[in-house]
Scaffold this motif. Structure first.
Motif, PDB file in Angstrom:
ATOM      1  N   SER A   1      12.136 -12.021  30.677  1.00 37.05           N
ATOM      2  CA  SER A   1      13.164 -10.987  30.504  1.00 37.05           C
ATOM      3  C   SER A   1      12.634  -9.770  29.754  1.00 37.05           C
ATOM      4  CB  SER A   1      14.345 -11.570  29.727  1.00 37.05           C
ATOM      5  OG  SER A   1      13.944 -11.859  28.397  1.00 37.05           O
ATOM      6  N   LYS A   2      11.454  -9.869  29.177  1.00 39.58           N
ATOM      7  CA  LYS A   2      10.988  -8.810  28.277  1.00 39.58           C
ATOM      8  C   LYS A   2      10.327  -7.658  29.040  1.00 39.58           C
ATOM      9  CE  LYS A   2      12.690 -10.814  24.727  1.00 39.58           C
ATOM     10  NZ  LYS A   2      12.288 -12.020  24.059  1.00 39.58           N
ATOM     11  N   THR A   3      10.155  -6.531  28.361  1.00 44.44           N
ATOM     12  CA  THR A   3       9.657  -5.310  29.017  1.00 44.44           C
ATOM     13  C   THR A   3       8.284  -5.530  29.649  1.00 44.44           C
ATOM     14  OG1 THR A   3      10.925  -3.967  27.478  1.00 44.44           O
ATOM     15  CG2 THR A   3       9.100  -2.871  28.623  1.00 44.44           C
TER      16      THR A   3
ATOM     17  N   PRO B   1       1.303 -18.850  23.480  1.00 40.88           N
ATOM     18  CA  PRO B   1       2.234 -19.253  24.546  1.00 40.88           C
ATOM     19  C   PRO B   1       3.627 -18.657  24.413  1.00 40.88           C
ATOM     20  CG  PRO B   1       1.809 -21.087  23.065  1.00 40.88           C
ATOM     21  CD  PRO B   1       0.905 -19.984  22.632  1.00 40.88           C
ATOM     22  N   SER B   2       3.978 -18.114  23.245  1.00 43.68           N
ATOM     23  CA  SER B   2       5.319 -17.559  23.055  1.00 43.68           C
ATOM     24  C   SER B   2       5.351 -16.749  21.766  1.00 43.68           C
ATOM     25  CB  SER B   2       6.359 -18.675  22.954  1.00 43.68           C
ATOM     26  OG  SER B   2       6.115 -19.441  21.785  1.00 43.68           O
ATOM     27  N   CYS B   3       6.417 -15.998  21.615  1.00 42.40           N
ATOM     28  CA  CYS B   3       6.627 -15.280  20.353  1.00 42.40           C
ATOM     29  C   CYS B   3       7.066 -16.259  19.275  1.00 42.40           C
ATOM     30  CB  CYS B   3       7.675 -14.199  20.564  1.00 42.40           C
ATOM     31  SG  CYS B   3       8.057 -13.245  19.102  1.00 42.40           S
ATOM     32  N   THR B   4       7.805 -17.288  19.679  1.00 46.04           N
ATOM     33  CA  THR B   4       8.229 -18.315  18.720  1.00 46.04           C
ATOM     34  C   THR B   4       7.009 -18.923  18.023  1.00 46.04           C
ATOM     35  OG1 THR B   4      10.091 -18.810  20.186  1.00 46.04           O
ATOM     36  CG2 THR B   4       9.610 -20.416  18.476  1.00 46.04           C
ATOM     37  N   SER B   5       5.965 -19.245  18.809  1.00 44.88           N
ATOM     38  CA  SER B   5       4.757 -19.830  18.207  1.00 44.88           C
ATOM     39  C   SER B   5       4.048 -18.803  17.319  1.00 44.88           C
ATOM     40  CB  SER B   5       3.816 -20.365  19.289  1.00 44.88           C
ATOM     41  OG  SER B   5       3.447 -19.340  20.193  1.00 44.88           O
TER      42      SER B   5
ATOM     43  N   GLU C   1       6.772  -8.759  11.303  1.00 45.98           N
ATOM     44  CA  GLU C   1       7.620  -7.900  12.140  1.00 45.98           C
ATOM     45  C   GLU C   1       7.838  -8.528  13.511  1.00 45.98           C
ATOM     46  OE1 GLU C   1       6.151  -3.949  12.946  1.00 45.98           O
ATOM     47  OE2 GLU C   1       7.917  -3.449  14.138  1.00 45.98           O
ATOM     48  N   ASP C   2       9.091  -8.828  13.822  1.00 42.60           N
ATOM     49  CA  ASP C   2       9.425  -9.384  15.137  1.00 42.60           C
ATOM     50  C   ASP C   2       9.678  -8.224  16.111  1.00 42.60           C
ATOM     51  OD1 ASP C   2      10.468 -10.552  17.400  1.00 42.60           O
ATOM     52  OD2 ASP C   2      11.839 -11.904  16.350  1.00 42.60           O
ATOM     53  N   ALA C   3       8.616  -7.896  16.858  1.00 46.36           N
ATOM     54  CA  ALA C   3       8.678  -6.786  17.818  1.00 46.36           C
ATOM     55  C   ALA C   3       8.812  -7.322  19.247  1.00 46.36           C
ATOM     56  CB  ALA C   3       7.437  -5.912  17.674  1.00 46.36           C
ATOM     57  N   ALA C   4       9.383  -8.534  19.365  1.00 49.67           N
ATOM     58  CA  ALA C   4       9.501  -9.189  20.680  1.00 49.67           C
ATOM     59  C   ALA C   4      10.161  -8.296  21.720  1.00 49.67           C
ATOM     60  CB  ALA C   4      10.311 -10.481  20.528  1.00 49.67           C
ATOM     61  N   GLU C   5      11.102  -7.462  21.264  1.00 47.78           N
ATOM     62  CA  GLU C   5      11.898  -6.669  22.209  1.00 47.78           C
ATOM     63  C   GLU C   5      11.492  -5.206  22.188  1.00 47.78           C
ATOM     64  OE1 GLU C   5      15.944  -7.381  20.927  1.00 47.78           O
ATOM     65  OE2 GLU C   5      15.803  -9.536  21.274  1.00 47.78           O
ATOM     66  N   ALA C   6      10.362  -4.896  21.553  1.00 47.31           N
ATOM     67  CA  ALA C   6      10.127  -3.481  21.249  1.00 47.31           C
ATOM     68  C   ALA C   6       8.709  -2.992  21.521  1.00 47.31           C
ATOM     69  CB  ALA C   6      10.496  -3.220  19.799  1.00 47.31           C
TER      70      ALA C   6
ATOM     71  N   PHE D   1       5.052 -10.495  19.326  1.00 47.65           N
ATOM     72  CA  PHE D   1       5.614  -9.996  20.584  1.00 47.65           C
ATOM     73  C   PHE D   1       5.927 -11.159  21.524  1.00 47.65           C
ATOM     74  CE2 PHE D   1       3.134  -6.589  18.818  1.00 47.65           C
ATOM     75  CZ  PHE D   1       3.839  -5.443  19.138  1.00 47.65           C
ATOM     76  N   SER D   2       6.904 -10.937  22.403  1.00 46.38           N
ATOM     77  CA  SER D   2       7.231 -11.931  23.438  1.00 46.38           C
ATOM     78  C   SER D   2       6.986 -11.339  24.817  1.00 46.38           C
ATOM     79  CB  SER D   2       8.697 -12.338  23.335  1.00 46.38           C
ATOM     80  OG  SER D   2       9.045 -13.150  24.450  1.00 46.38           O
ATOM     81  N   PHE D   3       6.429 -12.180  25.692  1.00 45.94           N
ATOM     82  CA  PHE D   3       6.250 -11.779  27.097  1.00 45.94           C
ATOM     83  C   PHE D   3       7.063 -12.676  28.023  1.00 45.94           C
ATOM     84  CE2 PHE D   3       1.866 -11.005  25.150  1.00 45.94           C
ATOM     85  CZ  PHE D   3       2.201  -9.734  24.718  1.00 45.94           C
TER      86      PHE D   3
HETATM   87  C1  PLP Z   1      12.566 -13.150  23.072  1.00 47.80           C
HETATM   88  C2  PLP Z   1      12.583 -13.110  21.589  1.00 47.80           C
HETATM   89  C3  PLP Z   1      11.846 -14.002  20.807  1.00 47.80           C
HETATM   90  C4  PLP Z   1      11.181 -15.225  21.336  1.00 47.80           C
HETATM   91  O1  PLP Z   1      10.240 -15.045  22.292  1.00 47.80           O
HETATM   92  P1  PLP Z   1       9.635 -16.308  23.074  1.00 47.80           P
HETATM   93  O2  PLP Z   1       8.433 -15.704  23.712  1.00 47.80           O
HETATM   94  O3  PLP Z   1      10.690 -16.733  24.021  1.00 47.80           O
HETATM   95  O4  PLP Z   1       9.305 -17.339  22.077  1.00 47.80           O
HETATM   96  C5  PLP Z   1      11.804 -13.824  19.439  1.00 47.80           C
HETATM   97  N1  PLP Z   1      12.483 -12.830  18.843  1.00 47.80           N
HETATM   98  C6  PLP Z   1      13.245 -11.977  19.552  1.00 47.80           C
HETATM   99  C7  PLP Z   1      13.963 -10.899  18.839  1.00 47.80           C
HETATM  100  C8  PLP Z   1      13.331 -12.106  20.944  1.00 47.80           C
HETATM  101  O5  PLP Z   1      14.117 -11.284  21.640  1.00 47.80           O
END
Ligand code: PLP
Length: 381
Positions: free
Chosen positions: A182-184, A55-59, A153-158, A177-179
């Protein structure tokens, strides 16, 4: 005049068709048809064996920490300059975040600061591919290996970014990854966890479904765990976006190049850096105001808003946030992490939404230059 948006998606008929298909057909025996396709396509795109929709990148970060048995008494190193979602799950599991400084060029975690922050308690590092750029992964992985520290690796923005030809998200034990909208690549809200480790993969499937193995006896839970699942409508949206990923990335790079062209002769602004060994996908086009220009970040953002140009401040250092003021590690970081502090004071994310036109970027740059000129005159006279 409508505001020029700082972030937002690019949705076509393909996305609408896939979501319509999901809401009409992804039920009963076919309930997971879009999850399976999205996960397989995603793992193949990033170059990992497994991918799990969440459901999220946080999870995804939370589950990574849980599956790696990180908990009370452990320390996890994160860059000071990032969104709090990179660090909050460390607190969820009862561990302590430790904030390292970032590199002045890439704005991603600095390998030397990482090493300096290692203690006997350090179990993991969460490097962040900030705004679509990549940290020096060679150095980071060498330090991590030397000290037996695991990488998440937090690739949420990449999504789609490259370091020496290798995809963002594929450098750690897990990649996340995050979707978010606001993300790509977006699914509205959503996330993905990738890994090559089969045992970890199975453990995460178990943890994200209330502590039962897929295919197990119904309603038979062997541990108290979590409920972290994506809906089929989101998976369908994600699959459609992933099938258009090269187009989405090309647009992000095009937007950055428009800014680069417009701001080419402005020495008071530093833009996102791209080293020859990386592909930056520019999730957010960002300017760092020169300290010497006398420009105040908040004033510039407020003035641009009045002119219908939506901006965001660069992330404030996590160590400076009230949420972390109780931590000794944050108090120490506030003094030591001078680069994160400077970026937080002088950085502005410019409109980077996927639906921007060149004219809008030209307008935004003209306004930025005008605001800067007015402010500079005010300071010098
Ligand atoms: C957006 C973001 C997250 C969190 O993503 P969610 O899907 O909102 O939980 C985590 N790390 C970075 C660097 C982000 O930009």
């Amino acid at each position: 005049m409508k505001n020029i948006p700082v972030a937002g998606p690019w949705i076509t008929q393909k996305e609408i068709d896939y979501v319509t298909d999901a809401v009409s057909n992804a039920w009963y025996g076919d309930a997971n048809m879009f999850h399976d396709r999205f996960e397989r396509a995603f793992a193949s795109y990033v170059g990992t064996k497994y991918a799990i929709t969440l459901p999220s990148c946080t999870s995804a970060i939370h589950l990574s920490l849980l599956a790696l048995n990180i908990g009370p008494g452990d320390e996890v190193i994160v860059p000071d300059a990032t969104w709090i979602a990179s660090a909050a799950p460390i607190n969820y599991v009862g561990a302590t975040p430790v904030f390292a400084d970032v590199d002045p060029k890439t704005w991603c975690i600095d390998a030397k600061s990482f090493e300096q922050n290692i203690t006997k308690k350090t179990k993991a590092i969460i490097p962040v591919d900030l705004y679509g750029n990549m940290p020096d992964m060679n150095e980071l992985t060498a330090v991590a290996k030397k000290h037996g520290i695991v990488i998440i690796e937090d690739a949420a923005e990449a999504i789609g970014s490259l370091y020496k030809g290798k995809k963002a998200g594929s450098f750690g034990k897990t990649g996340v990854f995050s979707f978010h909208g606001s993300k790509t690549l977006t699914t509205g809200e959503g996330g993905m966890l990738v890994t090559d480790d089969e045992a970890l993969y199975k453990r995460i499937l178990f943890l994200r479904d209330h502590g039962r193995q897929p295919g197990d006896r119904l309603f038979w839970n062997t541990e108290v765990a979590y409920k972290y699942k994506m809906s089929s409508m989101q998976a369908a949206l994600g699959l459609a976006q992933l099938e258009r990923i090269e187009e989405l990335l090309a647009k992000k790079i095009e937007i950055f190049n428009w800014y680069k062209e417009e701001l080419a002769n402005c020495s008071e602004f530093e833009l996102n850096f791209q080293s020859p060994e990386t592909r930056n996908t520019y999730w957010m086009v960002t300017v760092i105001l020169k300290e010497s220009s006398g420009l105040n970040k908040e004033d510039v953002i407020t003035e641009l808003k009045k002119r219908h140009v939506d901006c965001r401040p660069f992330f404030y250092p996590l160590s400076s946030l009230p949420a972390y003021s109780h931590l000794t590690s944050a108090q120490q970081a506030q003094i030591k992490n001078t680069v994160s502090k400077r970026l937080g004071n002088y950085g502005i994310n410019l409109p980077s939404a996927l639906n921007l036109t060149k004219e809008q970027v030209q307008y935004a740059c003209a306004q930025l230059k005008e605001v800067a000129a007015i402010a500079t005159t005010a300071v010098t006279t």
